[in-house]
Design a protein around this motif. Structure first.
Motif, PDB file in Angstrom:
ATOM      1  N   ILE A 120      -1.243  16.517   7.932  1.00  0.00           N
ATOM      2  CA  ILE A 120      -0.044  16.692   8.765  1.00  0.00           C
ATOM      3  C   ILE A 120       0.229  18.179   9.038  1.00  0.00           C
ATOM      4  O   ILE A 120       0.477  18.577  10.156  1.00  0.00           O
ATOM      5  N   TRP A 121       0.198  18.979   7.981  1.00  0.00           N
ATOM      6  CA  TRP A 121       0.372  20.433   8.139  1.00  0.00           C
ATOM      7  C   TRP A 121      -0.916  21.076   7.639  1.00  0.00           C
ATOM      8  O   TRP A 121      -1.193  21.009   6.435  1.00  0.00           O
ATOM      9  N   ASN A 122      -1.655  21.665   8.503  1.00  0.00           N
ATOM     10  CA  ASN A 122      -2.951  22.199   8.079  1.00  0.00           C
ATOM     11  C   ASN A 122      -2.799  23.585   7.441  1.00  0.00           C
ATOM     12  O   ASN A 122      -3.227  24.589   7.987  1.00  0.00           O
ATOM     13  N   VAL A 123      -2.159  23.618   6.297  1.00  0.00           N
ATOM     14  CA  VAL A 123      -1.938  24.868   5.546  1.00  0.00           C
ATOM     15  C   VAL A 123      -2.221  24.591   4.067  1.00  0.00           C
ATOM     16  O   VAL A 123      -2.337  23.435   3.674  1.00  0.00           O
ATOM     17  N   PRO A 124      -2.331  25.651   3.241  1.00  0.00           N
ATOM     18  CA  PRO A 124      -2.567  25.400   1.819  1.00  0.00           C
ATOM     19  C   PRO A 124      -1.444  24.546   1.207  1.00  0.00           C
ATOM     20  O   PRO A 124      -0.283  24.679   1.585  1.00  0.00           O
ATOM     21  N   VAL A 125      -1.834  23.646   0.314  1.00  0.00           N
ATOM     22  CA  VAL A 125      -0.858  22.796  -0.370  1.00  0.00           C
ATOM     23  C   VAL A 125      -0.941  23.087  -1.867  1.00  0.00           C
ATOM     24  O   VAL A 125      -2.019  23.016  -2.464  1.00  0.00           O
ATOM     25  N   LEU A 126       0.186  23.466  -2.453  1.00  0.00           N
ATOM     26  CA  LEU A 126       0.214  23.732  -3.890  1.00  0.00           C
ATOM     27  C   LEU A 126       0.892  22.569  -4.593  1.00  0.00           C
ATOM     28  O   LEU A 126       2.011  22.197  -4.259  1.00  0.00           O
ATOM     29  N   ARG A 148      -4.673  17.413  -8.843  1.00  0.00           N
ATOM     30  CA  ARG A 148      -4.690  15.964  -9.035  1.00  0.00           C
ATOM     31  C   ARG A 148      -3.594  15.550 -10.009  1.00  0.00           C
ATOM     32  O   ARG A 148      -3.298  16.277 -10.955  1.00  0.00           O
ATOM     33  N   ILE A 149      -3.006  14.368  -9.744  1.00  0.00           N
ATOM     34  CA  ILE A 149      -2.077  13.787 -10.698  1.00  0.00           C
ATOM     35  C   ILE A 149      -2.914  12.904 -11.623  1.00  0.00           C
ATOM     36  O   ILE A 149      -3.582  11.976 -11.177  1.00  0.00           O
ATOM     37  N   LEU A 150      -2.924  13.236 -12.914  1.00  0.00           N
ATOM     38  CA  LEU A 150      -3.773  12.504 -13.850  1.00  0.00           C
ATOM     39  C   LEU A 150      -3.126  11.208 -14.295  1.00  0.00           C
ATOM     40  O   LEU A 150      -3.794  10.192 -14.463  1.00  0.00           O
ATOM     41  N   THR A 204       0.341   7.166  -7.513  1.00  0.00           N
ATOM     42  CA  THR A 204      -0.081   8.529  -7.151  1.00  0.00           C
ATOM     43  C   THR A 204      -1.280   9.015  -7.974  1.00  0.00           C
ATOM     44  O   THR A 204      -1.883  10.038  -7.659  1.00  0.00           O
ATOM     45  N   GLU A 205      -1.611   8.262  -9.033  1.00  0.00           N
ATOM     46  CA  GLU A 205      -2.652   8.727  -9.950  1.00  0.00           C
ATOM     47  C   GLU A 205      -4.024   8.824  -9.276  1.00  0.00           C
ATOM     48  O   GLU A 205      -4.475   7.871  -8.643  1.00  0.00           O
ATOM     49  N   GLY A 206      -4.636   9.974  -9.421  1.00  0.00           N
ATOM     50  CA  GLY A 206      -6.004  10.162  -8.917  1.00  0.00           C
ATOM     51  C   GLY A 206      -6.090  10.353  -7.412  1.00  0.00           C
ATOM     52  O   GLY A 206      -7.136  10.697  -6.881  1.00  0.00           O
ATOM     53  N   LEU A 207      -4.988  10.129  -6.701  1.00  0.00           N
ATOM     54  CA  LEU A 207      -5.009  10.278  -5.238  1.00  0.00           C
ATOM     55  C   LEU A 207      -5.078  11.751  -4.855  1.00  0.00           C
ATOM     56  O   LEU A 207      -4.538  12.596  -5.545  1.00  0.00           O
ATOM     57  N   ASP A 208      -5.704  12.020  -3.724  1.00  0.00           N
ATOM     58  CA  ASP A 208      -5.710  13.395  -3.228  1.00  0.00           C
ATOM     59  C   ASP A 208      -4.488  13.577  -2.316  1.00  0.00           C
ATOM     60  O   ASP A 208      -4.614  13.617  -1.087  1.00  0.00           O
ATOM     61  N   LEU A 209      -3.323  13.677  -2.938  1.00  0.00           N
ATOM     62  CA  LEU A 209      -2.090  13.842  -2.154  1.00  0.00           C
ATOM     63  C   LEU A 209      -2.116  15.108  -1.294  1.00  0.00           C
ATOM     64  O   LEU A 209      -1.701  15.075  -0.139  1.00  0.00           O
ATOM     65  N   PRO A 210      -2.610  16.246  -1.852  1.00  0.00           N
ATOM     66  CA  PRO A 210      -2.653  17.451  -1.010  1.00  0.00           C
ATOM     67  C   PRO A 210      -3.446  17.236   0.283  1.00  0.00           C
ATOM     68  O   PRO A 210      -3.052  17.730   1.342  1.00  0.00           O
ATOM     69  N   ALA A 211      -4.534  16.455   0.213  1.00  0.00           N
ATOM     70  CA  ALA A 211      -5.323  16.196   1.426  1.00  0.00           C
ATOM     71  C   ALA A 211      -4.503  15.404   2.434  1.00  0.00           C
ATOM     72  O   ALA A 211      -4.581  15.647   3.649  1.00  0.00           O
ATOM     73  N   LYS A 271       0.860  -1.187   0.000  1.00  0.00           N
ATOM     74  CA  LYS A 271       0.000   0.000   0.000  1.00  0.00           C
ATOM     75  C   LYS A 271       0.890   1.229   0.000  1.00  0.00           C
ATOM     76  O   LYS A 271       1.087   1.867   1.050  1.00  0.00           O
ATOM     77  N   PRO A 272       1.454   1.565  -1.161  1.00  0.00           N
ATOM     78  CA  PRO A 272       2.452   2.641  -1.199  1.00  0.00           C
ATOM     79  C   PRO A 272       1.929   3.982  -0.681  1.00  0.00           C
ATOM     80  O   PRO A 272       2.674   4.713  -0.011  1.00  0.00           O
ATOM     81  N   ALA A 273       0.654   4.296  -0.929  1.00  0.00           N
ATOM     82  CA  ALA A 273       0.121   5.582  -0.482  1.00  0.00           C
ATOM     83  C   ALA A 273       0.126   5.653   1.045  1.00  0.00           C
ATOM     84  O   ALA A 273       0.505   6.676   1.629  1.00  0.00           O
ATOM     85  N   ALA A 274      -0.273   4.549   1.684  1.00  0.00           N
ATOM     86  CA  ALA A 274      -0.303   4.513   3.150  1.00  0.00           C
ATOM     87  C   ALA A 274       1.114   4.586   3.711  1.00  0.00           C
ATOM     88  O   ALA A 274       1.373   5.279   4.709  1.00  0.00           O
TER      89      ALA A 274
END
Ligand code: ZN
Length: 391
Positions: free
Chosen positions: A185-191, A163-165, A173-180, A125-128
């Motif tokens: 962990i850091w509750n700030v805007p993620v670009l 999103r990474i298409l 990483t495709e389709g995952l909400d990585l910024p979320a 489970k690479p994302a986890a």
């Protein structure tokens, strides 16, 4: 056209930050003068930026702009982009390795502290695993608070939708909400930003005199980014610079993108090592050996073939886009200098502009730090707004 005061303020802020990026340090008076602003206007922006810790004051014995400003208020006090306190957290997601860097706004080189961790290929489970490792890495950072997180990723990235298409080398990483995941962990805007775009903006930050170029980076994959008028080329689809997936006739190697024959399978580090093995099956097959070999033997036919294939794709891009400057970064720069020379010559052969004008193909280090900071400044600190919006 009349500009709304808010918009006007942002424009001025942006111009002032740009000026400091270029100048390094400057006095209040010097800034006002070089930007054609009144001293009160410049002073007000400076005070705001100081309060937000975007700028900092430094004591200098001589005023950097010639000393004429020393009488105007604060003798010897100069301004610079904050170098002491990180404003952004940069996270660079690579095929196996992820790097975290604390980024002060005034960071100008690659000498920033890095924390790295790996997500092995074989992870179930690479994302986890990634999120868990990221959380562990966060504890090792010195700074706990950031204005925002800049997440650099390879592949096709919809930066607006975050999103990474499609990611030929990191499909998980495709389709995952990585910024979320990062925001947990850091509750700030993620670009979210595409990695070659970061490199191109970093090159531009270090060479503001070059406003139009095609940057091509060689590494685990091969990709590029186009800068026109000092900005990333705006294209209708969230895809551009994807040079690595241009097919090469006669090449039967399978690519991570699902196609057969992509130029990336020939000139990525993996592709080059594969060809090196075919040419020298008895030699040790690692990158360090290949570097030494290239220094000893120069550009042999097996290497020339790969470089020529890359050059055809690059030249095609120059002809289509109307560019005459190519910047090469990454693994190719570690090989013998004759490798870049060969590539440059081959690019010129295919670039129509070279028949009567000058085509440049230069090597450069990866300015990732400067690129990430540039993204943060452009999108968060002093974003550019559309002129036509209602006031
Ligand atoms: Zn491909």
């Amino acid at each position: 056209m009349t500009l709304h005061p808010v918009h006007m303020g942002l424009l001025n802020k942006r111009a002032l930050i740009r000026q400091l990026q270029k100048a390094g340090v400057a006095s209040r008076a010097g800034l006002a003068r070089s930007l054609g602003m009144s001293q009160p206007t410049a002073g007000k922006i400076v005070d705001e930026l100081l309060a937000d810790k975007i700028l900092e004051e430094v004591e200098t014995s001589v005023a950097a702009d010639g000393g004429g400003s020393a009488q105007l208020g604060r003798p010897g006090r100069q301004l610079q982009l904050n170098r002491s306190q990180p404003s952004f957290l940069g996270i660079q997601l690579g095929i196996q390795e992820t790097q975290l860097v604390e980024l002060p706004l005034g960071a100008t080189d690659e000498n920033v502290r890095q924390i790295t961790f790996e997500v092995p290929y074989i992870s179930q489970k690479p994302a986890a695993v990634w999120e868990r490792e990221l959380r562990a890495a966060a504890k090792k950072l010195r700074a706990k608070k950031f204005l925002c997180v800049l997440l650099s990723v390879p592949g096709l990235v919809d930066e607006t939708a975050k999103r990474i298409l499609f990611s030929p080398n990191i499909h998980w990483t495709e389709g995952l909400d990585l910024p979320a995941m990062v925001r947990r962990i850091w509750n700030v805007p993620v670009l979210l930003v595409q990695e070659e775009r970061v490199l191109a903006l970093g090159y531009h930050a270090n060479h503001p005199e070059h406003e139009d170029f095609f940057l091509v980076d060689f590494g685990d994959g091969v990709g590029g980014a186009v800068i026109v008028g000092g900005k990333p080329l705006a294209s209708p689809l969230p895809i551009s610079g994807e040079l690595g997936h241009t097919p090469v006739l006669g090449n039967r190697r399978k690519c991570g993108c699902g196609a057969v024959g992509c130029v990336e399978t020939l000139v990525s580090t993996r592709g080059l090592l594969q060809s090196f093995f075919v040419a020298y099956p008895k030699k040790k097959n690692d990158w360090v050996t290949l570097i030494k070999h290239s220094v000893e033997k120069g550009v042999e036919p097996w290497l020339a073939q790969a470089l020529d294939a890359a050059a055809v794709a690059i030249a095609g891009a120059l002809n289509v886009l109307g560019l005459r400057r190519v910047v090469i970064t990454g693994a190719l720069m570690e090989l013998a200098p004759s490798v870049l020379e060969h590539l440059a010559e081959a690019v010129k052969k295919g670039a129509m502009w070279a028949r009567f004008g000058e085509v440049e193909c230069v090597g450069a280090p990866r300015h990732r730090t400067a690129g990430l900071v540039a993204v943060g400044i452009d999108r968060l600190i002093a974003p550019e707004t559309k002129h036509t919006k209602k006031s």
